[in-house]
Design an enzyme around this catalytic site. Sequence first.
Site, mmCIF file in Angstrom:
data_model
loop_
_atom_site.group_PDB
_atom_site.id
_atom_site.type_symbol
_atom_site.label_atom_id
_atom_site.label_comp_id
_atom_site.label_asym_id
_atom_site.label_seq_id
_atom_site.Cartn_x
_atom_site.Cartn_y
_atom_site.Cartn_z
ATOM 1 N N GLU A 38 81.638 -35.912 14.270
ATOM 2 C CA GLU A 38 82.619 -36.603 13.419
ATOM 3 C C GLU A 38 82.045 -36.737 11.989
ATOM 4 O OE1 GLU A 38 83.007 -40.552 14.998
ATOM 5 O OE2 GLU A 38 84.781 -41.074 13.814
ATOM 6 N N LYS A 108 91.961 -39.307 14.411
ATOM 7 C CA LYS A 108 91.446 -40.295 15.376
ATOM 8 C C LYS A 108 92.517 -41.334 15.738
ATOM 9 C CE LYS A 108 87.201 -43.029 15.973
ATOM 10 N NZ LYS A 108 85.840 -43.195 15.388
ATOM 11 N N CYS A 141 85.549 -39.486 18.914
ATOM 12 C CA CYS A 141 84.690 -40.637 19.212
ATOM 13 C C CYS A 141 85.356 -41.666 20.150
ATOM 14 C CB CYS A 141 84.232 -41.255 17.890
ATOM 15 S SG CYS A 141 82.702 -42.232 18.056
#
Lengths: 258, 258
Positions: A38, A108, A141
Amino acid sequence: MKIGFIQFVPKFGNKKENIAKIKKLVKNNNADLFVLPEMCTTGYMVASRKELISMAESIDGPTVQSLIDVARKNNTCIIFGLPELFGDKVFSTAVVVDPDGVIAKHQKSHLFLKEKIFFNQGETKPTIFEWRGAKIGLGVCYDYMFPEYWRVLGLRGVDIFCNTANFVFDYGFKMMQARSIENGVFSITVNRVGVERGQKFKGGSEIVDNKGNILAKGNDTECVKVVEVDPTISRNKKWNEYNDLFKDRRIDLYKEDY
Amino acid sequence: MKIGFIQFVPKFGNKKENIAKIKKLVKNNNADLFVLPEMCTTGYMVASRKELISMAESIDGPTVQSLIDVARKNNTCIIFGLPELFGDKVFSTAVVVDPDGVIAKHQKSHLFLKEKIFFNQGETKPTIFEWRGAKIGLGVCYDYMFPEYWRVLGLRGVDIFCNTANFVFDYGFKMMQARSIENGVFSITVNRVGVERGQKFKGGSEIVDNKGNILAKGNDTECVKVVEVDPTISRNKKWNEYNDLFKDRRIDLYKEDY
């Protein structure tokens, strides 16, 4: 199909050096698909939204163009994270480039800690793309925490989950192993290494097969791992003569409440 | 609240001896709640539906009555598995008894291997009961594989997941840890030990807290473990100042597909 991860130490705010490092690491290895961490072209530990915006770029910007060049020169596909500027919004986005350009992106979905202040919540639905015969699903994540997210990808036929991450806690790998097992899908989970503004990142990146076996594991320093797999074996959800991971779901018992 | 597990070797087909052992182990320990393995009064490795039916009993039968007596004499709550005869059906059922009688039951929702031939598929919805201020949710063995099942229990406010199991593979503990972490709920997962008709059961029973930490772990022999916890801390789903496990779910992105 050769799938791999590149686990490295980005230098905060130094896009030029980070892109040069990615270029070198991709060139020195050989895979059909590389997954990177990321925000690996900029670094992660931003102190403010203002600082974040100063490093963010649109998908049409020079960082993505540089990575397309790397993909083209090495005839490969690269998934990496960057802060995406989109109008007046900033997302933590996984971008997928191949020799022809950008083929997918995922913003995300689930922000963690101060990302909730600095970033905008992702607007892309669970994102899938196809590459050399494999169906690949994207997450960033903390998306690991939500089984619903990966189930949507699994039910849509994804062969490989790719999670581009910067883990500040130790849950990510355990949870991505669970996502692989419960959906019968390979996963590549990539964590950066190094210390940035006082935060340590411990690496430990993993490639996991469709039964949850660890095929490759990073240590806590820079490393690249590549394994050869047939990702399409994920399409068979049968665990044995009697059980099928998806057909065994008892929607009749729990769907109305979910 | 003291919560524990009793991991032991049932003798196949010998209800009398198994119940006597349970009686002794409950008497010699002290807890508000004991969780025992799946089918622990009869043994598990049945060879046919006919043999299964010969060992099965209704919830009104003598086995459950004996366990109610044990719960009454020790002023405790016991969760155990038995083959439940219900009309012409047989379920692998988790039964909950306290000093007043049966307070809940859950029929295994997801059958594994030859259970699909011998048993009927459970008809109970995800099942919850209250005991001494705690909300407790039930599952049986392979139910661990399905995040939807435990999410329903978590969203309904369960503090402790209890899984009464006979694991023939090694996935169960990893998956129940993931269920604890993703829902912020304690879990007690109980596996039997011993070899039965050629099948080895490895024990390793676990009590896990609402962050996924292992509070107690069984070895591969008979053992009882009890820990004192405040299960109501599960009701706070905040992981930090910014994140809440349930409020962070992005239903807008994935619910329609789930």
